[in-house]
Every structure is written in C-alpha cells, then in structure tokens.
Design a protein around this motif. Structure first.
Motif, PDB file in Angstrom:
ATOM      1  N   ASP A  33       5.536   0.896   2.735  1.00 60.88           N
ATOM      2  CA  ASP A  33       4.580   1.756   2.050  1.00 60.88           C
ATOM      3  C   ASP A  33       3.331   1.891   2.912  1.00 60.88           C
ATOM      4  OD1 ASP A  33       3.280   3.250   0.101  1.00 60.88           O
ATOM      5  OD2 ASP A  33       2.633   1.476  -1.024  1.00 60.88           O
ATOM      6  N   ARG A  34       2.855   3.108   3.065  1.00 57.60           N
ATOM      7  CA  ARG A  34       1.694   3.363   3.905  1.00 57.60           C
ATOM      8  C   ARG A  34       0.466   2.598   3.432  1.00 57.60           C
ATOM      9  NH1 ARG A  34      -2.199   8.367   3.862  1.00 57.60           N
ATOM     10  NH2 ARG A  34      -2.148   7.588   1.749  1.00 57.60           N
ATOM     11  N   ASP A  35       0.257   2.509   2.124  1.00 56.59           N
ATOM     12  CA  ASP A  35      -0.910   1.820   1.571  1.00 56.59           C
ATOM     13  C   ASP A  35      -0.625   0.356   1.263  1.00 56.59           C
ATOM     14  OD1 ASP A  35      -2.460   4.134   1.709  1.00 56.59           O
ATOM     15  OD2 ASP A  35      -1.744   4.812  -0.254  1.00 56.59           O
ATOM     16  N   GLY A  36       0.584  -0.079   1.488  1.00 54.79           N
ATOM     17  CA  GLY A  36       0.969  -1.466   1.220  1.00 54.79           C
ATOM     18  C   GLY A  36       1.382  -2.137   2.517  1.00 54.79           C
ATOM     19  N   PRO A  43       3.636  -1.859   5.774  1.00 57.22           N
ATOM     20  CA  PRO A  43       4.414  -0.876   6.537  1.00 57.22           C
ATOM     21  C   PRO A  43       5.776  -1.430   6.959  1.00 57.22           C
ATOM     22  CG  PRO A  43       2.604  -1.726   7.858  1.00 57.22           C
ATOM     23  CD  PRO A  43       2.453  -2.304   6.481  1.00 57.22           C
ATOM     24  N   THR A  66       8.330   4.016   7.072  1.00 56.52           N
ATOM     25  CA  THR A  66       7.123   3.838   6.281  1.00 56.52           C
ATOM     26  C   THR A  66       6.824   5.168   5.614  1.00 56.52           C
ATOM     27  OG1 THR A  66       6.266   2.170   7.803  1.00 56.52           O
ATOM     28  CG2 THR A  66       4.680   3.216   6.338  1.00 56.52           C
ATOM     29  N   CYS A  99       4.787   7.418   2.256  1.00 56.34           N
ATOM     30  CA  CYS A  99       3.619   7.480   1.391  1.00 56.34           C
ATOM     31  C   CYS A  99       4.106   7.829  -0.004  1.00 56.34           C
ATOM     32  CB  CYS A  99       2.636   8.537   1.892  1.00 56.34           C
ATOM     33  SG  CYS A  99       1.195   8.710   0.833  1.00 56.34           S
ATOM     34  N   VAL A 135       3.195   8.621  -3.653  1.00 55.49           N
ATOM     35  CA  VAL A 135       2.089   9.009  -4.546  1.00 55.49           C
ATOM     36  C   VAL A 135       2.628   9.611  -5.816  1.00 55.49           C
ATOM     37  CG1 VAL A 135       0.305   9.329  -2.838  1.00 55.49           C
ATOM     38  CG2 VAL A 135       1.860  11.200  -3.314  1.00 55.49           C
TER      39      VAL A 135
END
Length: 41
Positions: free
Chosen positions: A12-15, A17, A37, A39, A41
């Motif tokens: 996950d990009r925000d978690g 990678p 990886t 994203c 949303v």
C-alpha cells in the motif's frame, strides 16, 4: 512454514510498500512471484 510456497505481495502506498514486504520475505523460504505497490482509496 512457507517452504516451497509462492507469494504475491500487494503493498500500500500509504502503508507498507511492496518492496519492503518483499525484503522481509527474504527471511522465509517462499518464492516471491509478484510484487506491487498500489494506492487504495
């Protein structure tokens, strides 16, 4: 436990990678066949 298993890694990009998870998988005997990886949303 993961000997002779194949792994597909979805990071996950925000978690965490994908490449970081793949690096952690080097300590197991699993074969990484796909890493990405995304994203979500």
């Amino acid at each position: 436990m993961l000997k002779d298993k194949k792994a597909a890694i979805l990071g996950d990009r925000d978690g965490i990678p994908g490449p970081a998870i793949e690096q952690a998988m080097e300590t197991t005997e699993a074969e990484v066949v796909f890493t990405t990886t995304e994203c979500f949303v």
